[in-house]
Design a protein around this motif. Structure first.
Motif, short mmCIF file in Angstrom:
data_model
loop_
_atom_site.label_atom_id
_atom_site.label_comp_id
_atom_site.label_asym_id
_atom_site.label_seq_id
_atom_site.Cartn_x
_atom_site.Cartn_y
_atom_site.Cartn_z
N ALA A 29 103.23 64.18 56.66
CA ALA A 29 103.38 62.72 56.52
C ALA A 29 103.08 62.03 57.85
O ALA A 29 102.35 61.03 57.90
CB ALA A 29 104.81 62.39 56.07
N CYS A 30 103.60 62.58 58.93
CA CYS A 30 103.46 61.92 60.23
C CYS A 30 102.02 61.95 60.76
O CYS A 30 101.60 61.05 61.48
CB CYS A 30 104.39 62.56 61.26
SG CYS A 30 106.15 62.29 60.93
N CYS B 51 100.08 58.86 60.13
CA CYS B 51 100.80 57.60 60.33
C CYS B 51 101.15 57.43 61.80
O CYS B 51 101.50 58.39 62.47
CB CYS B 51 102.09 57.67 59.50
SG CYS B 51 103.30 56.42 59.90
N TRP B 52 101.05 56.25 62.28
CA TRP B 52 101.58 56.06 63.65
C TRP B 52 102.42 54.78 63.73
O TRP B 52 102.42 54.08 64.73
CB TRP B 52 100.48 56.13 64.71
CG TRP B 52 99.40 55.11 64.66
CD1 TRP B 52 99.26 54.11 63.76
CD2 TRP B 52 98.33 54.97 65.60
NE1 TRP B 52 98.17 53.36 64.05
CE2 TRP B 52 97.56 53.87 65.18
CE3 TRP B 52 97.94 55.67 66.73
CZ2 TRP B 52 96.44 53.46 65.87
CZ3 TRP B 52 96.83 55.26 67.41
CH2 TRP B 52 96.08 54.17 66.98
N MET B 53 103.13 54.52 62.66
CA MET B 53 103.93 53.31 62.59
C MET B 53 105.07 53.29 63.63
O MET B 53 105.64 52.24 63.90
CB MET B 53 104.51 53.11 61.19
CG MET B 53 103.46 52.84 60.12
SD MET B 53 102.53 51.33 60.43
CE MET B 53 103.75 50.11 60.00
N CYS B 54 105.43 54.46 64.18
CA CYS B 54 106.53 54.46 65.15
C CYS B 54 106.03 54.70 66.57
O CYS B 54 106.83 54.92 67.48
CB CYS B 54 107.57 55.52 64.78
SG CYS B 54 106.90 57.19 64.78
N ALA C 240 105.25 60.88 67.70
CA ALA C 240 105.49 61.76 66.55
C ALA C 240 104.19 62.13 65.84
O ALA C 240 104.00 63.27 65.42
CB ALA C 240 106.46 61.07 65.59
N ARG C 241 103.30 61.17 65.72
CA ARG C 241 102.05 61.45 65.01
C ARG C 241 101.20 62.49 65.76
O ARG C 241 100.67 63.44 65.17
CB ARG C 241 101.23 60.17 64.86
CG ARG C 241 99.93 60.42 64.15
CD ARG C 241 98.98 59.25 64.31
NE ARG C 241 97.77 59.43 63.53
CZ ARG C 241 96.56 59.17 63.97
NH1 ARG C 241 96.39 58.71 65.19
NH2 ARG C 241 95.51 59.35 63.21
N CYS D 12 111.91 57.52 66.69
CA CYS D 12 110.92 57.56 65.59
C CYS D 12 111.64 57.72 64.25
O CYS D 12 111.29 57.05 63.27
CB CYS D 12 109.91 58.69 65.82
SG CYS D 12 110.66 60.27 66.26
N CYS E 218 111.46 55.06 61.11
CA CYS E 218 110.65 55.47 59.95
C CYS E 218 111.18 54.88 58.65
O CYS E 218 112.25 55.28 58.17
CB CYS E 218 110.61 56.99 59.85
SG CYS E 218 109.48 57.53 58.56
N THR F 190 110.01 55.37 55.80
CA THR F 190 109.90 56.31 54.68
C THR F 190 110.82 57.51 54.83
O THR F 190 110.77 58.46 54.04
CB THR F 190 108.43 56.78 54.52
OG1 THR F 190 107.87 56.98 55.81
CG2 THR F 190 107.61 55.76 53.77
N TRP G 81 111.24 59.98 57.19
CA TRP G 81 110.88 61.27 57.79
C TRP G 81 111.60 61.44 59.13
O TRP G 81 111.93 60.45 59.78
CB TRP G 81 109.36 61.38 57.97
CG TRP G 81 108.62 61.29 56.68
CD1 TRP G 81 107.86 60.24 56.24
CD2 TRP G 81 108.59 62.26 55.63
NE1 TRP G 81 107.35 60.50 54.99
CE2 TRP G 81 107.77 61.74 54.59
CE3 TRP G 81 109.15 63.53 55.45
CZ2 TRP G 81 107.52 62.43 53.41
CZ3 TRP G 81 108.90 64.22 54.27
CH2 TRP G 81 108.09 63.68 53.26
N PRO H 181 111.00 63.40 62.56
CA PRO H 181 110.25 64.26 63.49
C PRO H 181 111.14 65.11 64.39
O PRO H 181 110.73 66.18 64.85
CB PRO H 181 109.42 63.27 64.31
CG PRO H 181 109.29 62.06 63.43
CD PRO H 181 110.59 61.98 62.70
S1 SF4 Z 1 108.31 59.28 61.63
FE1 SF4 Z 1 107.67 57.88 59.97
S2 SF4 Z 1 106.80 56.12 61.09
FE2 SF4 Z 1 106.79 57.85 62.54
S3 SF4 Z 1 104.81 58.86 62.31
FE3 SF4 Z 1 106.25 59.91 60.93
S4 SF4 Z 1 105.97 58.90 58.94
FE4 SF4 Z 1 105.11 57.51 60.51
#
Ligand code: SF4
Ligand code: SF4
Length: 371
Positions: free
Chosen positions: A13-14, A17-20, A37-38, A70, A74, A76, A78, A80
């Protein structure tokens, strides 16, 4: 890698995504994608797909502060931190732990602490020796305060004495298991250290954990490991806040604009943010920095300072900038580890005080010795 299905799913998933990315304290100061995290998930997904060896990316796995920003960010759900700790364990089980982590683990095996220290300072030893041998309440200082920040430990003891608390401190404290949990995750050695500490501390009705890292172990990890906990564990911040609200400590508000640096273990792992503010509000004029409370930005720690000192200087300097931008004259900490790294990066004209130093100073209206 032999890691949980959930961790494999998180990695997948990560990596898309780089939302964090904007809240990672390490990535923010290194400017490197690999540190958020990504970036770590991309590296580990290569290992999962046999396109890289774990040994190729293991340094990256130890560049994470496990600060949980992170995870908190998140939307969603997740985590990390969980896959990072599982991969650390996997590396340890396969003999792929980096040498600089191996040295810390050897120190823990030989001396019970990652720094390889065998003696505490004479002043701290004398302070402990002056306490009653037996008491219902134990102040658990923790390894960072005992060996690396003894001044903080001494001030904590003096503060509880000033409040008239009947307490003691162990001359030889067991390892709470915190450092092992951070370095190799859920290993048998981590569990054994926690079990041993639980047995030694079982003779006390209340254990006040001075270091939020140890508080996290007593209040969260023991439950996760299903370890019997015969004592009531309290954070130092909640204990001192109660002493103030209960009238046992009567500090006078100083003319000092102060920002509080929430330790990640306290604010995110234990969801405790109000008690420290009760203390700061009683002693100073509180202002808040960018990213405070559960959104706190980690400022650094002594464990990572042993192998990433330049990065720790930068994480601490970034937090000082936040304090200055908030117009604070002083930065207040509740973690001996964060105190030590912030102290090394303190800008001219700013004050750094631990919470216990702040209260001691406020008890004397700023005239006393608050070192
Ligand atoms: S912790 Fe969530 S927001 Fe951060 S990279 Fe992973 S999925 Fe994306
Ligand atoms: S736990 Fe902290 S240091 Fe590690 S990736 Fe997440 S935000 Fe960055």
């Amino acid at each position: 890698m032999l890691i949980s299905k959930r961790s494999k799913q998180t990695i997948d998933a990560c990596r898309f995504c780089w939302m964090c990315r904007h809240i990672c304290p390490i990535g923010n100061v290194t400017g490197q994608e690999r540190n958020n995290a990504r970036g770590r998930a991309i590296s580990l997904s290569l290992v999962e797909r046999k396109a890289a060896e774990l040994a190729d990316v293991i340094d990256n796995v130890y560049e994470c502060a496990l600060c949980g920003a992170c995870t908190k960010e998140c939307v969603t759900g997740w985590d990390p931190v969980a896959f990072t700790k599982e991969v650390r364990l996997e590396a340890a089980l396969n003999g792929q732990t980096p040498p600089y982590i191996g040295r810390l683990l050897e120190n823990i095996e030989k001396t019970g602490n990652p720094y390889g220290a065998s003696e505490i300072s004479q002043e701290l030893a004398e302070e402990i020796a002056g306490l009653p041998q037996e008491a219902e309440v134990l102040l658990f200082l923790g390894q960072d305060a005992r060996y690396m920040a003894p001044r903080a430990a001494i001030c904590a003891i003096r503060l509880l004495k000033a409040a008239g608390v009947a307490f003691t401190v162990l001359a030889a404290e067991p390892d709470s298991g915190y450092a092992l949990d951070a370095l190799v995750g859920a290993s048998q050695e981590t569990k054994q250290a926690m079990e041993k500490a639980a047995g030694i501390l079982a003779g006390f009705s209340t254990v006040v954990a001075f270091d939020p890292a140890d508080a996290k172990v007593f209040l969260r990890e023991y439950k996760q490991w299903n370890l019997p906990c015969a004592f009531e564990a309290k954070t130092f911040t909640s204990f001192v806040a109660q002493l103030i609200t209960g009238g046992k400590l009567r500090p006078r508000k100083l003319d000092l604009k102060a920002a509080f640096q929430d330790p990640a273990h306290l604010a995110r792992d234990l969801e405790e943010t109000d008690q420290a503010r009760t203390i700061v509000d009683a002693c100073a004029l509180r202002c808040e920095m960018l990213l405070y409370g559960k959104d706190t930005m980690w400022a650094g720690d002594l464990l990572m300072n042993t192998y990433l000192p330049e990065v720790m200087k930068k994480t601490a300097a970034a937090r000082w900038k936040n304090a200055q931008a908030a117009g604070a004259e002083a930065l207040i900490t509740a973690s001996p580890s964060e105190y030590a790294v912030l102290d090394a990066a303190k800008p001219a004209g700013m004050q750094l005080l631990s919470l216990e130093q702040l209260v001691l100073q406020a008890l004397t209206g700023g005239a006393g010795d608050a070192r």
